[in-house]
Design a protein around this motif. Structure first.
Motif, PDB file in Angstrom:
ATOM      1  N   GLY A   1      -4.210  -9.120  -1.965  1.00 29.52           N
ATOM      2  CA  GLY A   1      -3.274  -9.397  -3.062  1.00 29.52           C
ATOM      3  C   GLY A   1      -1.864  -8.909  -2.755  1.00 29.52           C
ATOM      4  N   GLY A   2      -1.767  -7.709  -2.187  1.00 30.42           N
ATOM      5  CA  GLY A   2      -0.454  -7.149  -1.853  1.00 30.42           C
ATOM      6  C   GLY A   2       0.222  -7.947  -0.751  1.00 30.42           C
ATOM      7  N   GLU A   3      -0.576  -8.389   0.222  1.00 31.87           N
ATOM      8  CA  GLU A   3      -0.009  -9.204   1.310  1.00 31.87           C
ATOM      9  C   GLU A   3       0.479 -10.549   0.768  1.00 31.87           C
ATOM     10  OE1 GLU A   3      -2.761  -7.404   4.957  1.00 31.87           O
ATOM     11  OE2 GLU A   3      -3.370  -9.234   3.920  1.00 31.87           O
ATOM     12  N   GLN A   4      -0.307 -11.142  -0.122  1.00 32.02           N
ATOM     13  CA  GLN A   4       0.103 -12.423  -0.714  1.00 32.02           C
ATOM     14  C   GLN A   4       1.454 -12.262  -1.422  1.00 32.02           C
ATOM     15  OE1 GLN A   4      -3.240 -13.145  -3.281  1.00 32.02           O
ATOM     16  NE2 GLN A   4      -4.458 -14.118  -1.686  1.00 32.02           N
ATOM     17  N   GLN A   5       1.607 -11.162  -2.167  1.00 32.60           N
ATOM     18  CA  GLN A   5       2.864 -10.968  -2.883  1.00 32.60           C
ATOM     19  C   GLN A   5       4.019 -10.725  -1.920  1.00 32.60           C
ATOM     20  OE1 GLN A   5       2.780 -12.496  -5.358  1.00 32.60           O
ATOM     21  NE2 GLN A   5       3.520 -11.250  -7.028  1.00 32.60           N
ATOM     22  N   ARG A   6       3.761 -10.039  -0.804  1.00 33.27           N
ATOM     23  CA  ARG A   6       4.844  -9.802   0.157  1.00 33.27           C
ATOM     24  C   ARG A   6       5.255 -11.112   0.830  1.00 33.27           C
ATOM     25  NH1 ARG A   6       2.770  -5.427   3.787  1.00 33.27           N
ATOM     26  NH2 ARG A   6       0.810  -5.522   2.638  1.00 33.27           N
TER      27      ARG A   6
END
Ligand SMILES: Nc1ncnc2c1ncn2[C@@H]1O[C@H](COP(=O)(O)OP(=O)(O)OP(=O)(O)O)[C@@H](O)[C@H]1O
Length: 228
Positions: free
Chosen positions: A147-152
């Protein structure tokens, strides 16, 4: 220095059956280049409505939006779309990445739509993904990212065309506190480095307190907000 964005006397009303809702009533706001502003308001107050109007996704019932000093109110849909693509970047609560494309391609696409060559788009996309510390995941599709990678990746895509205004609607809203802090740090670094003006809706008071100032919606107006 000219404002990156100026909202003048913005009005927005909704009629739902018997109910008449006035969400924005002559709301005013100025965003300067490089400024990072938090938008904090209760659910249903009109944060998304305001971001959609500021981002030229929705037309207000009245008032004017100036991007880099250019009035957008009377522009036809084609001109507004061109202005949006050129000057505005969006980050949503859920990444909205295209599932069939890799992280790299997702960041390349808006640039190619904007007229960059494949090679130019790829080079900038790689740089942005590296900057957001997801360069190692460039060939992954969204479903193969955390999820964090997707947002980055979504943040890298939002700034790919070097917009003057970055609008974010709960960009860390679906992340756990630690990932949220990490993504927010990356977003802040990018905003500071690029000089883009950012308006970021968030329910997270801790993150809001780390921005330059915080505004809220009250009586249809955009007003300064202080905590406590
Ligand atoms: N198309 C529409 N028709 C009627 N009412 C609408 C419409 N869009 C939004 N509203 C109403 O306007 C108000 C503001 O909605 P908005 O989505 O901007 O709130 P928000 O502050 O972003 O909320 P949240 O934090 O829950 O996302 C809500 O009461 C909503 O029901």
């Amino acid at each position: 220095m000219n404002p990156a964005m100026r909202l003048e006397s913005i009005e927005r009303r909704f009629v739902q059956g018997e109910q008449r809702l006035t969400i924005l009533d002559k709301a005013e706001m100025t965003l300067m280049p490089g400024e990072m502003v938090a938008l904090v308001a209760p659910s249903g107050a009109g944060k998304s409505t305001l971001l959609h109007i500021a981002g030229l996704l929705e037309r207000p019932d009245g008032g004017e939006i100036l991007i880099d000093g250019k009035p957008c109110g009377t522009m036809d849909d084609e001109k507004r779309t061109a202005m949006r693509r050129r000057s505005i970047g969006f980050v949503y609560q859920f990444h909205h990445l295209l599932p069939e494309f890799s992280a790299l391609e997702n960041v390349m696409l808006p640039q190619m739509i904007g007229g960059q060559t494949r090679a130019q788009a790829s080079e900038r996309a790689r740089r942005l993904l590296d900057y957001m510390r997801v360069g190692q995941r460039a060939t992954h599709r969204p479903a193969e990212l955390s999820g964090g990678e997707q947002q980055r990746v979504a943040i890298a895509r939002a700034v790919a065309n070097s917009p003057h205004v970055l609008l974010a609607d709960e960009p860390t809203g679906n992340l756990d506190p630690q990932t949220s802090a990490y993504v927010f740090e990356a977003l802040t670094a990018l905003v500071r480095q690029s000089g883009v003006a950012a308006l970021i809706a968030t329910h997270n008071h801790e993150l809001a307190s780390r921005m330059d100032r915080t505004v809220t919606l009250s009586g249809g107006l955009i007003v300064p907000h202080s905590f406590g």
